[in-house]
Design an enzyme around this catalytic site. Sequence first.
Site, PDB file in Angstrom:
ATOM      1  N   ALA A  19       0.797  -1.214   0.065  1.00 21.11           N
ATOM      2  CA  ALA A  19      -0.190   0.160  -0.026  1.00 21.11           C
ATOM      3  C   ALA A  19       0.868   1.349   0.051  1.00 21.11           C
ATOM      4  O   ALA A  19       0.571   2.098  -0.866  1.00 21.11           O
ATOM      5  CB  ALA A  19      -1.038  -0.033   1.212  1.00 21.11           C
ATOM      6  N   TYR A  20       2.019   1.179   0.788  1.00 24.45           N
ATOM      7  CA  TYR A  20       2.856   2.328   0.981  1.00 24.45           C
ATOM      8  C   TYR A  20       3.471   2.484  -0.421  1.00 24.45           C
ATOM      9  O   TYR A  20       3.524   3.761  -0.845  1.00 24.45           O
ATOM     10  CB  TYR A  20       3.883   2.236   1.971  1.00 24.45           C
ATOM     11  CG  TYR A  20       4.877   3.443   2.169  1.00 24.45           C
ATOM     12  CD1 TYR A  20       4.452   4.695   2.654  1.00 24.45           C
ATOM     13  CD2 TYR A  20       6.217   3.108   2.015  1.00 24.45           C
ATOM     14  CE1 TYR A  20       5.111   5.590   2.886  1.00 24.45           C
ATOM     15  CE2 TYR A  20       6.823   4.282   2.183  1.00 24.45           C
ATOM     16  CZ  TYR A  20       6.557   5.429   2.329  1.00 24.45           C
ATOM     17  OH  TYR A  20       7.391   6.372   2.783  1.00 24.45           O
ATOM     18  N   ARG A  21       3.956   1.492  -1.049  1.00 20.79           N
ATOM     19  CA  ARG A  21       4.767   1.672  -2.094  1.00 20.79           C
ATOM     20  C   ARG A  21       3.937   2.232  -3.276  1.00 20.79           C
ATOM     21  O   ARG A  21       4.322   3.070  -4.009  1.00 20.79           O
ATOM     22  CB  ARG A  21       5.483   0.342  -2.733  1.00 20.79           C
ATOM     23  CG  ARG A  21       6.442  -0.314  -1.762  1.00 20.79           C
ATOM     24  CD  ARG A  21       7.028  -1.632  -2.228  1.00 20.79           C
ATOM     25  NE  ARG A  21       7.954  -2.249  -1.420  1.00 20.79           N
ATOM     26  CZ  ARG A  21       9.237  -2.064  -1.750  1.00 20.79           C
ATOM     27  NH1 ARG A  21       9.734  -1.265  -2.692  1.00 20.79           N
ATOM     28  NH2 ARG A  21      10.050  -2.603  -0.730  1.00 20.79           N
ATOM     29  N   SER A  80       0.946   3.727  -3.270  1.00 25.34           N
ATOM     30  CA  SER A  80       0.237   5.155  -3.132  1.00 25.34           C
ATOM     31  C   SER A  80       1.376   6.084  -3.288  1.00 25.34           C
ATOM     32  O   SER A  80       1.134   7.026  -3.928  1.00 25.34           O
ATOM     33  CB  SER A  80       0.083   5.430  -1.592  1.00 25.34           C
ATOM     34  OG  SER A  80       1.121   5.251  -0.839  1.00 25.34           O
TER      35      SER A  80
END
Length: 236
Positions: free
Chosen positions: A158-160, A162
């Site tokens: 999710a972090y990557r 986004s």
Amino acid sequence: MTTMDTRVAVVTGSNRGLGLAIVRGLAEQGVNTVLTARSQQAAVAAAKPLLDEGLPVTPHQLDVTDIASVSRLVADVMYAFGQLDVLVNNAAVAIDPGMSAAALDMERLKATFETNTFGAWRCCVEVVPHMRARGYGRIVNITTHMASLSTMRRSSPAYRTSKTALNAMTRVLADELHADNILVNAASPGMAATRMAYGKAEQTPEEAARALLWLTSLPDDGPSGGLFHGSELMEW
């Protein structure tokens, strides 16, 4: 073109870590800098030491996931200063370290994009009309080495993704706004000793901030649509 000592900057998510270091760096250059946090109390507390040093810092509540909060911030900045020249989109969450893309909780994914991508986009939408009216703007989107497609791998999906979307937004806006003298770039600070750092930190938040501050005061013929680590141009 605006001069350094008349600039007004907003730094999102800036009551601690890298954001706070960016606020300090800008204010030490004489930039009127708005320090933001999700609560007014947190913003005031973080700003106090800087104000005690005589630095031009203004605390303000901001929740980038709330369009009313974003609109209120920009309206208040325009009322107080009459201009808004620099936006540093620093607010971010990292709530899926080590998780699998194939089994990711969709609510966690949505919450991550809501802050990291849509939050930054909301802020851009609100500030761009004022930058266009002034004929000057510098937008810096804080991203990560983890979002580079050239080195993309598992973990923190999710972090990557986004931040990869934030990188794409950077490219689109840079092309759209270049004729208006609004330069838009992404900056990856690398691993700094902040609350979001998972693993060994390579530098302090202050060192990371100093390396990217040049993007906030680019000359009119400066780069736009780039991804930088310090002064190094990176692959998307």
